[in-house]
Design an enzyme around this catalytic site. Sequence first.
Site, PDB file in Angstrom:
ATOM      1  N   ARG A 266      51.879 122.358  85.435  1.00  0.00           N
ATOM      2  CA  ARG A 266      50.984 122.189  84.337  1.00  0.00           C
ATOM      3  C   ARG A 266      50.357 120.674  84.276  1.00  0.00           C
ATOM      4  NH1 ARG A 266      52.490 119.490  79.885  1.00  0.00           N
ATOM      5  NH2 ARG A 266      54.848 120.451  80.124  1.00  0.00           N
ATOM      6  N   HIS A 270      51.406 120.100  77.449  1.00  0.00           N
ATOM      7  CA  HIS A 270      51.632 121.500  76.742  1.00  0.00           C
ATOM      8  C   HIS A 270      50.784 122.112  75.970  1.00  0.00           C
ATOM      9  CE1 HIS A 270      54.664 124.579  75.610  1.00  0.00           C
ATOM     10  NE2 HIS A 270      54.502 124.257  74.356  1.00  0.00           N
ATOM     11  N   TYR A 279      56.993 111.688  79.313  1.00  0.00           N
ATOM     12  CA  TYR A 279      58.070 112.381  80.005  1.00  0.00           C
ATOM     13  C   TYR A 279      57.912 112.700  81.411  1.00  0.00           C
ATOM     14  CZ  TYR A 279      55.324 116.756  78.727  1.00  0.00           C
ATOM     15  OH  TYR A 279      54.451 117.587  78.633  1.00  0.00           O
TER      16      TYR A 279
END
Length: 383
Positions: A266, A270, A279
Site C-alpha cells: 500500500r 490506510h 509507522y
Amino acid sequence: MTPSDRDATGLLTRPDDFVQLVSPTGERRANADFDAWITDIDAAALGRLYRDMAIVRRLDTEATALQRQGELGLWPPLAGQEAAQIGSARALRDDDFAFSSYREHAVAWCRGVEPAELLTVWRGTASSGWNPFDRGMAVPQIIIGAQALHATGWAMGAAWEGSDAAAVAYFGDGATSEGDVNEALVFAASFDAPVVFFCQNNQWAISEPVGLQSKQHLARRADGFGMPGIRVDGNDVLAVLAATRIALDRARRGDGPTFIEAVTYRMGPHTTADDPKRYRTDDELADWRARDPLTRVLALLEASGVDVAGFERDVAAEADVAATELRAAVTTIPDPAPLSVFDHVYAEPNSHVDRQRDHYTRYLALFDDPDAAASGAAEGAAR
C-alpha cells in the site's frame, strides 16, 4: 524458509518468496506451471491490462484530491495494488461474483461499476452505490473480513444450483486474523465451495506490520484448512492473472476453494485519515516504489517492440479525461431526500421501518414551523 529469513524476534523478513512472471525491471521469467495459463496475453492484451491499471490509479489520485478538498468524507487509496486487483478481476467471468472490502476500486472498475457510483458512499449521498446483481459484485464491506463469509455462502449456493460460477473474496493481510475469514475457510473447505480467497498482503494492517499477523507466509495458512495456497508477486499482473485462473478452474471443476496471497504494498495511507509516516520509513516506501506494477509492464511492452512513449501518453490522456468526468459527476451529485434513507432497507414492507419513517417524518416537520421546532428542541432538552 531458513533461519536467515527471520529477524531476532522470529518475524518474517523476506517478502519475495513467490511466483513471479515479470520482474520489477520488466524481464519475462518463464514458469511452466503458470505460463500455460496466460498464452492468450499478447502485447495488445498486456497493453489493455496496463490501461486498466493506469486509469484506475489516476481515478484513485483524483478521489484522494476530492477528499482533501472536502468533496468526500473519507477515501481508502489503492495505489500500489493495481496489479493484484486488475489481474485477478480480469480472470473472472460475467456470472462469477466478487465480494470485496473497501479498497477494491480496481475490481469494481473491471466489473463495470461507474467510478461515480463507487464514490457516492464516501460522499455520504447513498448507503451503497449499485445493485450487486447488475455488476456481479457486492457493494464494499466495511466490517473487516465479513465478505469472506458472504462469498462462501454465495459459492455454496451456486454449487447447489448446479452452476459452475465461482466467487472471489478480497481481503487484506489484517483480515486473516479475524474470525469471519477463518470461519469462511472452514466452511469452504468442508463443503468444497467454489470460492477463491484472494488476500492482498499489502504489508500493513493500518499501522501493524504483517510480521505481527503471522510468523509464516499467509498462503501457508491454507494448509491447515485443507486447501491449496498460492503465493504470487502481487505487483506482477501476469502472475496474478495466471494464479487466479488456476484457482477459478479448480473451483469450476468442483475441487473446492483456493487461497491466494498476492504480495503487494500500500503506497499511500490506510485511508485519508491515516498518516503512514508515523509507522513506516521512507526507505521502505522507496524500496517498494522500485517494484511498481505499472512501470514493469511498460518495460515489458518496450522489450516487445511497442512504442511505449506514445502508448503511455495516450493512456495518460484517457485517464485524465476519466478523472475530469469523475470530478464533474461527484461534485454534482444531488443531496438525497431525507426520507430516502429508509428505501431499500428490506425487500418487503416492514413495520419497524415504517414506524421509524413516521417518527422521522414528524421530526422533520418541526423545521417547517420555527415555533414548533423550538418547542421540540426544548422538550428534547427537558428529557
